[in-house]
Design a protein around this motif. Structure first.
Motif, short mmCIF file in Angstrom:
data_model
loop_
_atom_site.label_atom_id
_atom_site.label_comp_id
_atom_site.label_asym_id
_atom_site.label_seq_id
_atom_site.Cartn_x
_atom_site.Cartn_y
_atom_site.Cartn_z
N GLY A 126 14.87 4.71 5.56
CA GLY A 126 15.61 5.86 5.05
C GLY A 126 14.86 7.17 5.14
N GLY A 127 14.02 7.38 6.10
CA GLY A 127 13.34 8.65 6.27
C GLY A 127 11.94 8.69 5.69
N ASN A 128 11.50 7.63 5.03
CA ASN A 128 10.13 7.59 4.50
C ASN A 128 9.23 7.05 5.59
N PHE A 129 8.33 7.91 6.06
CA PHE A 129 7.50 7.51 7.19
C PHE A 129 6.23 6.79 6.76
N TRP A 130 6.01 6.64 5.46
CA TRP A 130 4.78 6.00 5.00
C TRP A 130 5.04 4.54 4.71
N THR A 131 4.14 3.71 5.16
CA THR A 131 4.25 2.29 4.87
C THR A 131 3.65 2.02 3.52
N ASP A 132 3.83 0.84 3.04
CA ASP A 132 3.24 0.47 1.75
C ASP A 132 1.72 0.57 1.79
N GLU A 133 1.11 0.19 2.89
CA GLU A 133 -0.35 0.29 3.01
C GLU A 133 -0.80 1.75 2.96
N ASP A 134 -0.07 2.63 3.64
CA ASP A 134 -0.41 4.05 3.62
C ASP A 134 -0.30 4.62 2.21
N LYS A 135 0.74 4.22 1.46
CA LYS A 135 0.92 4.68 0.10
C LYS A 135 -0.24 4.22 -0.78
N LYS A 136 -0.64 2.96 -0.64
CA LYS A 136 -1.75 2.44 -1.43
C LYS A 136 -3.03 3.20 -1.13
N PHE A 137 -3.27 3.46 0.14
CA PHE A 137 -4.49 4.18 0.52
C PHE A 137 -4.48 5.59 -0.04
N ARG A 138 -3.34 6.29 0.03
CA ARG A 138 -3.26 7.64 -0.49
C ARG A 138 -3.44 7.66 -2.00
N LEU A 139 -2.83 6.72 -2.72
CA LEU A 139 -3.01 6.65 -4.17
C LEU A 139 -4.46 6.37 -4.54
N TYR A 140 -5.08 5.46 -3.79
CA TYR A 140 -6.49 5.15 -4.04
C TYR A 140 -7.36 6.39 -3.81
N ALA A 141 -7.09 7.11 -2.75
CA ALA A 141 -7.86 8.33 -2.45
C ALA A 141 -7.64 9.38 -3.53
N GLN A 142 -6.41 9.53 -4.00
CA GLN A 142 -6.14 10.50 -5.06
C GLN A 142 -6.87 10.12 -6.35
N GLN A 143 -6.88 8.83 -6.65
CA GLN A 143 -7.59 8.38 -7.85
C GLN A 143 -9.08 8.63 -7.73
N ARG A 144 -9.65 8.41 -6.55
CA ARG A 144 -11.08 8.66 -6.35
C ARG A 144 -11.41 10.14 -6.54
N VAL A 145 -10.55 11.00 -6.02
CA VAL A 145 -10.76 12.44 -6.17
C VAL A 145 -10.67 12.82 -7.65
N LEU A 146 -9.69 12.26 -8.36
CA LEU A 146 -9.52 12.55 -9.78
C LEU A 146 -10.74 12.08 -10.58
N VAL A 147 -11.22 10.87 -10.30
CA VAL A 147 -12.39 10.34 -11.02
C VAL A 147 -13.62 11.19 -10.72
#
Length: 135
Positions: free
Chosen positions: A8-29
């Motif tokens: 439906g127009g979402n170009f990110w896979t589940d793996e990409d989403k997990k990686f981005r969330l992990y990276a955002q959490q690392r930046v926040l920490v």
């Protein structure tokens, strides 16, 4: 290049989403850690400045106190030398060889002045100059 999406127009896979969330959490920490370290350093600087200011204030206020004590002390006409016995303290000696009309603290100041500003623990056998007993 044409992107086609089956979700439906979402170009990110589940793996990409997990990686981005992990990276955002690392930046926040990492950001939280830097803030914590900054606060800790600021606290140490503030405590150091407060300690130095307190030490300077105490040192500044102690000097006039010594001068006032020296002005308040009576003049000593005669002295005698005593030997410190085991268990003697500057307080007990000041009470034993007191100058009439002065407090024990003033007598400690007199004995300290007569003996070169002594303070602290006395050793048995040590000889002290004290005011002579007045009749």
């Amino acid at each position: 290049m044409v992107w086609e999406s089956s979700n439906g127009g979402n170009f990110w896979t589940d793996e990409d989403k997990k990686f981005r969330l992990y990276a955002q959490q690392r930046v926040l920490v990492a950001r939280q850690r830097r803030v914590y370290q900054f606060k800790r350093r600021a606290l140490w600087v503030a405590l150091t400045v407060a300690g130095v200011a307190l030490a300077a204030t105490v040192a500044r206020s102690a000097a006039p106190l010594r001068d006032k004590t020296a002005q308040r002390l009576p003049e000593i006409n005669s002295t005698e030398v005593v030997t410190v016995a085991p268990g003697d303290s500057l307080w007990s000696i000041a009470r034993r060889y007191s100058v009439r009309g002065t407090s024990t603290m003033d007598n400690i100041a007199i004995i300290s002045t007569l003996n070169g500003d002594i303070s602290g623990k006395l050793e048995p056998g040590q000889r002290l100059v004290v005011p002579a007993a007045t009749p």
